[in-house]
Design a protein around this motif. Structure first.
Motif, PDB file in Angstrom:
ATOM      1  N   ARG A   1       0.852  -1.189   0.000  1.00 30.07           N
ATOM      2  CA  ARG A   1       0.000   0.000   0.000  1.00 30.07           C
ATOM      3  C   ARG A   1       0.882   1.230   0.000  1.00 30.07           C
ATOM      4  O   ARG A   1       2.063   1.150   0.309  1.00 30.07           O
ATOM      5  N   LYS A   2       0.278   2.354  -0.311  1.00 29.36           N
ATOM      6  CA  LYS A   2       1.076   3.584  -0.327  1.00 29.36           C
ATOM      7  C   LYS A   2       1.720   3.810   1.053  1.00 29.36           C
ATOM      8  O   LYS A   2       2.900   4.135   1.154  1.00 29.36           O
ATOM      9  N   ASP A   3       0.936   3.609   2.134  1.00 30.77           N
ATOM     10  CA  ASP A   3       1.464   3.902   3.474  1.00 30.77           C
ATOM     11  C   ASP A   3       2.282   2.753   4.063  1.00 30.77           C
ATOM     12  O   ASP A   3       3.146   2.983   4.895  1.00 30.77           O
ATOM     13  N   ILE A   4       2.026   1.514   3.653  1.00 34.13           N
ATOM     14  CA  ILE A   4       2.825   0.367   4.118  1.00 34.13           C
ATOM     15  C   ILE A   4       3.346  -0.320   2.854  1.00 34.13           C
ATOM     16  O   ILE A   4       2.581  -0.999   2.168  1.00 34.13           O
ATOM     17  N   PRO A   5       4.642  -0.115   2.538  1.00 31.66           N
ATOM     18  CA  PRO A   5       5.105  -0.516   1.202  1.00 31.66           C
ATOM     19  C   PRO A   5       5.326  -2.014   1.019  1.00 31.66           C
ATOM     20  O   PRO A   5       6.037  -2.434   0.120  1.00 31.66           O
ATOM     21  N   THR A   6       4.709  -2.836   1.855  1.00 30.42           N
ATOM     22  CA  THR A   6       4.721  -4.282   1.646  1.00 30.42           C
ATOM     23  C   THR A   6       3.445  -4.830   2.285  1.00 30.42           C
ATOM     24  O   THR A   6       2.534  -4.068   2.595  1.00 30.42           O
ATOM     25  N   SER A   7       3.377  -6.134   2.463  1.00 27.50           N
ATOM     26  CA  SER A   7       2.192  -6.765   3.042  1.00 27.50           C
ATOM     27  C   SER A   7       2.661  -7.989   3.804  1.00 27.50           C
ATOM     28  O   SER A   7       3.785  -8.466   3.614  1.00 27.50           O
ATOM     29  N   TYR A   8       1.783  -8.512   4.639  1.00 33.13           N
ATOM     30  CA  TYR A   8       2.093  -9.765   5.343  1.00 33.13           C
ATOM     31  C   TYR A   8       2.516 -10.838   4.345  1.00 33.13           C
ATOM     32  O   TYR A   8       3.534 -11.516   4.539  1.00 33.13           O
ATOM     33  N   HIS A   9       1.740 -10.999   3.264  1.00 40.61           N
ATOM     34  CA  HIS A   9       2.004 -12.098   2.318  1.00 40.61           C
ATOM     35  C   HIS A   9       3.413 -12.016   1.728  1.00 40.61           C
ATOM     36  O   HIS A   9       4.124 -13.016   1.647  1.00 40.61           O
ATOM     37  N   ILE A  10       3.802 -10.831   1.280  1.00 42.41           N
ATOM     38  CA  ILE A  10       5.132 -10.680   0.664  1.00 42.41           C
ATOM     39  C   ILE A  10       6.228 -10.873   1.712  1.00 42.41           C
ATOM     40  O   ILE A  10       7.183 -11.636   1.525  1.00 42.41           O
ATOM     41  N   ALA A  11       6.073 -10.174   2.845  1.00 43.13           N
ATOM     42  CA  ALA A  11       7.137 -10.206   3.864  1.00 43.13           C
ATOM     43  C   ALA A  11       7.344 -11.630   4.380  1.00 43.13           C
ATOM     44  O   ALA A  11       8.473 -12.075   4.584  1.00 43.13           O
ATOM     45  N   VAL A  12       6.255 -12.369   4.548  1.00 44.18           N
ATOM     46  CA  VAL A  12       6.385 -13.706   5.141  1.00 44.18           C
ATOM     47  C   VAL A  12       7.097 -14.667   4.181  1.00 44.18           C
ATOM     48  O   VAL A  12       7.963 -15.442   4.605  1.00 44.18           O
ATOM     49  N   VAL A  13       6.776 -14.616   2.897  1.00 42.27           N
ATOM     50  CA  VAL A  13       7.440 -15.573   1.987  1.00 42.27           C
ATOM     51  C   VAL A  13       8.908 -15.193   1.768  1.00 42.27           C
ATOM     52  O   VAL A  13       9.768 -16.064   1.683  1.00 42.27           O
ATOM     53  N   ILE A  14       9.192 -13.896   1.724  1.00 41.26           N
ATOM     54  CA  ILE A  14      10.587 -13.463   1.537  1.00 41.26           C
ATOM     55  C   ILE A  14      11.409 -13.839   2.775  1.00 41.26           C
ATOM     56  O   ILE A  14      12.504 -14.391   2.677  1.00 41.26           O
ATOM     57  N   ASP A  15      10.877 -13.549   3.953  1.00 43.38           N
ATOM     58  CA  ASP A  15      11.642 -13.849   5.170  1.00 43.38           C
ATOM     59  C   ASP A  15      11.792 -15.345   5.398  1.00 43.38           C
ATOM     60  O   ASP A  15      12.850 -15.804   5.830  1.00 43.38           O
ATOM     61  N   ASP A  16      10.733 -16.095   5.124  1.00 38.98           N
ATOM     62  CA  ASP A  16      10.870 -17.549   5.316  1.00 38.98           C
ATOM     63  C   ASP A  16      11.994 -18.085   4.430  1.00 38.98           C
ATOM     64  O   ASP A  16      12.753 -18.960   4.834  1.00 38.98           O
ATOM     65  N   GLU A  17      12.145 -17.502   3.246  1.00 38.98           N
ATOM     66  CA  GLU A  17      13.228 -17.952   2.367  1.00 38.98           C
ATOM     67  C   GLU A  17      14.576 -17.428   2.846  1.00 38.98           C
ATOM     68  O   GLU A  17      15.541 -18.196   2.980  1.00 38.98           O
ATOM     69  N   LEU A  18      14.661 -16.135   3.174  1.00 35.47           N
ATOM     70  CA  LEU A  18      15.946 -15.556   3.591  1.00 35.47           C
ATOM     71  C   LEU A  18      16.454 -16.200   4.882  1.00 35.47           C
ATOM     72  O   LEU A  18      17.651 -16.329   5.094  1.00 35.47           O
ATOM     73  N   GLN A  19      15.536 -16.579   5.744  1.00 35.79           N
ATOM     74  CA  GLN A  19      15.938 -17.197   7.013  1.00 35.79           C
ATOM     75  C   GLN A  19      16.011 -18.724   6.907  1.00 35.79           C
ATOM     76  O   GLN A  19      16.213 -19.393   7.901  1.00 35.79           O
ATOM     77  N   GLU A  20      15.816 -19.225   5.704  1.00 34.72           N
ATOM     78  CA  GLU A  20      15.910 -20.668   5.419  1.00 34.72           C
ATOM     79  C   GLU A  20      14.998 -21.494   6.323  1.00 34.72           C
ATOM     80  O   GLU A  20      15.379 -22.545   6.844  1.00 34.72           O
ATOM     81  N   ILE A  21      13.779 -20.958   6.509  1.00 27.89           N
ATOM     82  CA  ILE A  21      12.796 -21.657   7.342  1.00 27.89           C
ATOM     83  C   ILE A  21      12.364 -22.929   6.612  1.00 27.89           C
ATOM     84  O   ILE A  21      11.949 -22.881   5.450  1.00 27.89           O
ATOM     85  N   THR A  22      12.447 -24.042   7.304  1.00 28.62           N
ATOM     86  CA  THR A  22      12.013 -25.306   6.691  1.00 28.62           C
ATOM     87  C   THR A  22      10.622 -25.710   7.194  1.00 28.62           C
ATOM     88  O   THR A  22       9.931 -26.486   6.538  1.00 28.62           O
ATOM     89  N   HIS A  23      10.241 -25.204   8.391  1.00 26.19           N
ATOM     90  CA  HIS A  23       8.963 -25.604   8.986  1.00 26.19           C
ATOM     91  C   HIS A  23       8.243 -24.376   9.534  1.00 26.19           C
ATOM     92  O   HIS A  23       8.777 -23.701  10.422  1.00 26.19           O
ATOM     93  N   VAL A  24       7.065 -24.125   9.000  1.00 29.45           N
ATOM     94  CA  VAL A  24       6.239 -23.015   9.482  1.00 29.45           C
ATOM     95  C   VAL A  24       5.160 -23.589  10.395  1.00 29.45           C
ATOM     96  O   VAL A  24       4.385 -24.449   9.971  1.00 29.45           O
ATOM     97  N   VAL A  25       5.156 -23.132  11.640  1.00 34.11           N
ATOM     98  CA  VAL A  25       4.117 -23.551  12.594  1.00 34.11           C
ATOM     99  C   VAL A  25       3.266 -22.327  12.896  1.00 34.11           C
ATOM    100  O   VAL A  25       3.806 -21.284  13.293  1.00 34.11           O
TER     101      VAL A  25
END
Ligand code: GLU
Length: 302
Positions: free
Chosen positions: A198-222
């Protein structure tokens, strides 16, 4: 083989409650059992609602529960650039569009479509109506763009689905709300043109969660059943951005005595409030329905 990586990813927009204790303890214990790593991630992209005192309380509550986690802790508000890059990639693929329509304009547009078609407009798993792409005409869009009006960046779901070769799945090691388990079929289309920034929040839960899960090499999401259906969007984004899919384990939600879902605004089930009332961490473990594994049960004050 590298060690499995688990995470607990709360948002510091209120006090943690018993449902968070269940999520954190389930992830922590699963990591222990698997000989894996356990990370804490602070999901604070909504800088208007997240507060430093809630973040500090998350650390206190989890330490009180007997958990420890790797440092440094990733805070999403420090990584907007990572999310921007992912959005840029989707944009370059032609999968994003800028939506200037307000909530009320969208609602009026859908109401009109329902009258014309005589049918109810599709709704997402949270009950919100799918947002049509063409609520405003091109002239109005250009006018609002020139005026710097507020907007959201939405995924063009139809275009995105065309980019994926076939049905998407994920491995569910818990159960879905309907008992789904094992290889589960994702249904991203059920969400329509989801908001990714959004204009005021330049990302979203969906984007941030998939990027971080990959960058942090998360293998298991609980995480809880409330995010079960969101996994369909996450699988789609992972596919579009070439990210690996972790294994997902969704757990039951806890209700208050009246049968309502626990909420951060209900102070009574807040972990800090329970701690101040004299409950022990072992009692919290029992309360959330996990087997307490105290080594010295006799010393636990009752
Ligand atoms: N930040 C989310 C929440 O507090 C959890 C995200 C996740 O576990 O994927 O509900």
């Amino acid at each position: 083989m590298s060690r499995p990586v688990f995470r607990f990813a709360p948002s510091p927009n209120g006090p943690l409650h018993l449902g968070h204790a269940l999520a954190a303890l389930t992830a922590y214990r699963a990591a222990e059992t698997a000989g894996g790593r356990f990370l804490l991630r602070i999901e604070d992209i909504d800088t208007t609602r997240c507060r430093a005192e809630y973040e500090a309380a998350i650390h206190d509550d989890l330490a009180w529960l007997g958990l420890d986690w790797e440092k440094p802790v990733r805070k999403q508000s420090e990584h907007f650039d990572d999310y921007r890059q992912a959005l840029d990639r989707l944009q370059a693929m032609g999968l994003l569009y800028t939506c200037y329509a307000s909530r009320s304009e969208i609602a009026a547009d859908i109401a009109a479509r329902e009258v014309v078609s005589g049918q109810s407009w599709p709704r997402d798993p949270d009950g919100a109506a799918h947002v049509p792409k063409d609520v405003l005409d091109a002239r109005e869009v250009a006018k609002r763009a020139a005026a710097g009006a507020p907007f959201s960046l939405r995924l063009d779901m139809a275009a995105a689905l065309e980019r994926v070769p076939g049905p998407l799945h994920w491995l569910e090691s818990g159960t879905g709300p309907e008992g789904e388990t094992g290889e589960v079929r994702a249904d991203p289309a059920a969400w329509g043109n989801v908001v990714l920034a959004r204009k005021d929040i330049p990302t979203s839960y969906h984007i941030a969660v998939v990027i971080d899960d990959e960058l942090q090499e998360i293998t298991h999401v609980v995480r809880g059943h409330d995010l079960y259906h969101a996994t369909s969007v996450h699988r789609l984004l992972q596919e579009l951005l070439d990210l690996p899919a972790p294994i997902y384990r969704h757990h039951r939600l806890l209700n208050d005595p009246a049968g309502r879902k626990l909420s951060k605004s209900d102070g009574d089930t807040g972990l800090g409030a329970l701690r101040r009332r004299g409950l022990t961490a072992a009692e919290i473990v029992d309360l959330v329905g996990l087997v307490s594994d105290r080594e010295t049960p006799a010393t636990a004050p009752r």
